[in-house]
Motif scaffolding. Structure first.
Motif, PDB file in Angstrom:
ATOM      1  N   ASP A  30       0.822  -1.208   0.000  1.00  0.00           N
ATOM      2  CA  ASP A  30       0.000   0.000   0.000  1.00  0.00           C
ATOM      3  C   ASP A  30       0.857   1.259   0.000  1.00  0.00           C
ATOM      4  N   TYR A  31       0.377   2.259  -0.722  1.00  0.00           N
ATOM      5  CA  TYR A  31       1.003   3.582  -0.739  1.00  0.00           C
ATOM      6  C   TYR A  31       0.304   4.491   0.269  1.00  0.00           C
ATOM      7  N   ARG A  32       1.015   5.493   0.740  1.00  0.00           N
ATOM      8  CA  ARG A  32       0.393   6.531   1.545  1.00  0.00           C
ATOM      9  C   ARG A  32      -0.372   7.499   0.641  1.00  0.00           C
ATOM     10  N   HIS A  33      -1.219   8.319   1.238  1.00  0.00           N
ATOM     11  CA  HIS A  33      -2.003   9.289   0.472  1.00  0.00           C
ATOM     12  C   HIS A  33      -1.081  10.375  -0.089  1.00  0.00           C
ATOM     13  N   VAL A 200       6.984   6.533 -13.999  1.00  0.00           N
ATOM     14  CA  VAL A 200       7.211   6.836 -12.587  1.00  0.00           C
ATOM     15  C   VAL A 200       8.041   5.702 -12.010  1.00  0.00           C
ATOM     16  N   THR A 201       8.712   5.964 -10.919  1.00  0.00           N
ATOM     17  CA  THR A 201       9.509   4.920 -10.283  1.00  0.00           C
ATOM     18  C   THR A 201       8.749   4.321  -9.105  1.00  0.00           C
ATOM     19  N   VAL A 202       8.945   3.024  -8.927  1.00  0.00           N
ATOM     20  CA  VAL A 202       8.399   2.316  -7.772  1.00  0.00           C
ATOM     21  C   VAL A 202       9.575   1.621  -7.085  1.00  0.00           C
ATOM     22  N   THR A 203       9.830   1.999  -5.845  1.00  0.00           N
ATOM     23  CA  THR A 203      10.938   1.420  -5.083  1.00  0.00           C
ATOM     24  C   THR A 203      10.396   0.402  -4.085  1.00  0.00           C
ATOM     25  N   LEU A 204      10.929  -0.804  -4.166  1.00  0.00           N
ATOM     26  CA  LEU A 204      10.534  -1.887  -3.260  1.00  0.00           C
ATOM     27  C   LEU A 204      11.736  -2.210  -2.376  1.00  0.00           C
ATOM     28  N   SER A 205      11.530  -2.130  -1.082  1.00  0.00           N
ATOM     29  CA  SER A 205      12.623  -2.313  -0.125  1.00  0.00           C
ATOM     30  C   SER A 205      12.484  -3.641   0.611  1.00  0.00           C
ATOM     31  N   LYS A 206      13.582  -4.371   0.656  1.00  0.00           N
ATOM     32  CA  LYS A 206      13.588  -5.658   1.354  1.00  0.00           C
ATOM     33  C   LYS A 206      13.796  -5.433   2.847  1.00  0.00           C
ATOM     34  N   VAL A 207      12.914  -6.022   3.634  1.00  0.00           N
ATOM     35  CA  VAL A 207      13.023  -5.986   5.087  1.00  0.00           C
ATOM     36  C   VAL A 207      12.952  -7.427   5.572  1.00  0.00           C
ATOM     37  N   LYS A 208      14.077  -7.943   6.000  1.00  0.00           N
ATOM     38  CA  LYS A 208      14.228  -9.340   6.391  1.00  0.00           C
ATOM     39  C   LYS A 208      13.862 -10.231   5.201  1.00  0.00           C
ATOM     40  N   THR A 209      12.755 -10.977   5.268  1.00  0.00           N
ATOM     41  CA  THR A 209      12.397 -11.871   4.149  1.00  0.00           C
ATOM     42  C   THR A 209      11.240 -11.317   3.317  1.00  0.00           C
ATOM     43  N   SER A 210      10.782 -10.103   3.648  1.00  0.00           N
ATOM     44  CA  SER A 210       9.660  -9.504   2.938  1.00  0.00           C
ATOM     45  C   SER A 210      10.132  -8.245   2.223  1.00  0.00           C
ATOM     46  N   TYR A 211       9.216  -7.621   1.476  1.00  0.00           N
ATOM     47  CA  TYR A 211       9.536  -6.333   0.859  1.00  0.00           C
ATOM     48  C   TYR A 211       8.295  -5.451   0.884  1.00  0.00           C
ATOM     49  N   VAL A 212       8.529  -4.148   0.866  1.00  0.00           N
ATOM     50  CA  VAL A 212       7.439  -3.176   0.963  1.00  0.00           C
ATOM     51  C   VAL A 212       7.633  -2.074  -0.065  1.00  0.00           C
ATOM     52  N   VAL A 213       6.528  -1.416  -0.428  1.00  0.00           N
ATOM     53  CA  VAL A 213       6.601  -0.214  -1.257  1.00  0.00           C
ATOM     54  C   VAL A 213       6.390   1.004  -0.372  1.00  0.00           C
ATOM     55  N   VAL A 264       1.613  -1.540  -8.981  1.00  0.00           N
ATOM     56  CA  VAL A 264       1.628  -0.287  -8.220  1.00  0.00           C
ATOM     57  C   VAL A 264       1.901   0.899  -9.145  1.00  0.00           C
ATOM     58  N   GLY A 265       2.846   0.740 -10.069  1.00  0.00           N
ATOM     59  CA  GLY A 265       3.203   1.820 -10.976  1.00  0.00           C
ATOM     60  C   GLY A 265       2.049   2.242 -11.869  1.00  0.00           C
ATOM     61  N   LEU A 266       1.322   1.267 -12.411  1.00  0.00           N
ATOM     62  CA  LEU A 266       0.180   1.589 -13.271  1.00  0.00           C
ATOM     63  C   LEU A 266      -0.923   2.295 -12.476  1.00  0.00           C
ATOM     64  N   LYS A 267      -1.116   1.877 -11.230  1.00  0.00           N
ATOM     65  CA  LYS A 267      -2.116   2.545 -10.388  1.00  0.00           C
ATOM     66  C   LYS A 267      -1.686   3.980 -10.110  1.00  0.00           C
ATOM     67  N   LEU A 268      -0.413   4.182  -9.807  1.00  0.00           N
ATOM     68  CA  LEU A 268       0.096   5.533  -9.580  1.00  0.00           C
ATOM     69  C   LEU A 268      -0.105   6.417 -10.806  1.00  0.00           C
ATOM     70  N   LEU A 269       0.262   5.904 -11.979  1.00  0.00           N
ATOM     71  CA  LEU A 269       0.154   6.679 -13.216  1.00  0.00           C
ATOM     72  C   LEU A 269      -1.299   7.027 -13.522  1.00  0.00           C
ATOM     73  N   ASN A 270      -2.187   6.059 -13.410  1.00  0.00           N
ATOM     74  CA  ASN A 270      -3.598   6.315 -13.702  1.00  0.00           C
ATOM     75  C   ASN A 270      -4.188   7.341 -12.740  1.00  0.00           C
ATOM     76  N   ASN A 271      -3.888   7.200 -11.457  1.00  0.00           N
ATOM     77  CA  ASN A 271      -4.419   8.135 -10.470  1.00  0.00           C
ATOM     78  C   ASN A 271      -3.805   9.522 -10.618  1.00  0.00           C
ATOM     79  N   LEU A 272      -2.506   9.558 -10.951  1.00  0.00           N
ATOM     80  CA  LEU A 272      -1.845  10.845 -11.166  1.00  0.00           C
ATOM     81  C   LEU A 272      -2.475  11.571 -12.354  1.00  0.00           C
ATOM     82  N   ASP A 273      -2.663  10.867 -13.449  1.00  0.00           N
ATOM     83  CA  ASP A 273      -3.237  11.500 -14.639  1.00  0.00           C
ATOM     84  C   ASP A 273      -4.674  11.949 -14.401  1.00  0.00           C
ATOM     85  N   GLU A 274      -5.429  11.175 -13.633  1.00  0.00           N
ATOM     86  CA  GLU A 274      -6.791  11.592 -13.302  1.00  0.00           C
ATOM     87  C   GLU A 274      -6.771  12.868 -12.467  1.00  0.00           C
TER      88      GLU A 274
END
Length: 289
Positions: A30-33, A200-213, A264-274
């Motif tokens: 999930d992204y922040r607002h 747009v860029t989407v950065t995914l960060s590894k935290v232990k065995t998981s990753y987050v956006v 995530v990137g496509l959702k960001l782009l679509n929402n940004l353009d809207e």
């Protein structure tokens, strides 16, 4: 904000991510607002201000006529400068802090925007090998609470959509005479830039065995590896950047990260353009996500 986390804070953040429930209640993907304003700087050709929770970015773009690069004589130029001021965070104090981070972000953006399917740089060329538009994209970090690169990429795309280039007339002289270029001083006689292919860029960060956006600054301190993926509206990858020091990313995890980045990137782009479409009918902040 404290520059270091206690071991208890680290354990709490990591355990939450491992259970897909982050400190602020989001799931790992999930992204922040986001809050966005365009046209915020008067002395620029385009500008935008973006707020991503505690991260705030201001981008101004100035266009100037210059000679094209010899390696690309029929293209315009886009350049990035990112200022990570110590005013935004104590983490940026000293040369190794803000300046190095700013240069690193600029390099990733330059790579993404110079992808053949991104910005149509040929449309910025007026006379091959002689005159073109150079777009100077200046990003200032006003406040830092994580995920600077992605926030700056969103703000830069929004600022580019706000750019108005003065109309230019080119008159070819007779044999032996120079070509004349006249730049219109009519503010209504201008053209916009097609940003439909800009990623747009989407950065995914590894935290232990998981990753987050969309990491917060605390979560970034718990990560030791990341993958930044630049995505355009067709879902194509414009660039990949891996970093984070000592951490490793397995082949399977990278493949998973890329697929998540596309969604995530496509959702960001679509929402940004809207949100940008609404700017002509509603003034003020444009929120999305």
């Amino acid at each position: 904000m404290e520059s270091r986390l206690s071991s208890h804070e680290v354990d709490y953040i990591v355990e939450g991510i491992e259970n897909d429930l982050r400190e602020d209640g989001r799931s790992n993907c999930d992204y922040r607002h986001v809050q966005l304003q365009t046209g915020v700087l008067a002395n620029t050709n385009g500008s935008a201000k973006l707020t991503l929770s505690g991260t705030r970015i201001l981008v101004g773009i100035k266009a100037e006529l210059t000679e094209p690069n010899a390696s690309n004589p029929d293209q315009g130029i886009i350049k990035f400068f990112v200022d990570c001021s110590a005013v935004a965070s104590t983490e940026f104090e000293g040369r190794a802090g803000g300046e190095d981070l700013g240069n690193s972000i600029s390099d990733v953006l330059h790579k993404a925007y110079n992808h053949p399917n991104a910005l149509n740089l040929s449309s910025l060329c007026l006379i091959p090998s002689q005159q073109c538009w150079a777009l100077n994209v200046d990003a200032l970090v006003l406040a830092h609470d994580g995920n600077l690169l992605d926030a700056i990429s969103l703000a830069a795309r929004a600022a580019l959509s706000d750019v108005k280039l003065p109309a230019v007339s080119v008159t070819e002289g007779s044999e032996g005479e120079p070509i004349e270029i006249e730049v219109s001083d009519d503010p209504n006689d201008c053209k916009e830039i097609d940003v439909s292919g800009v990623p747009v860029t989407v950065t995914l960060s590894k935290v232990k065995t998981s990753y987050v956006v969309d990491c917060t600054s605390k979560e970034e301190k718990c990560s030791n590896a990341y993958l930044t993926v630049s995505i355009d509206k067709s879902g194509s990858i414009c660039s990949l950047t891996k970093g984070g020091g000592s951490g490793t990313l397995g082949v399977d995890m990278i493949a998973d990260m890329i697929e998540v980045a596309k969604v995530v990137g496509l959702k960001l782009l679509n929402n940004l353009d809207e949100a940008l479409k609404r700017k002509s009918t509603r003034k003020g902040h444009h929120g999305f996500l």
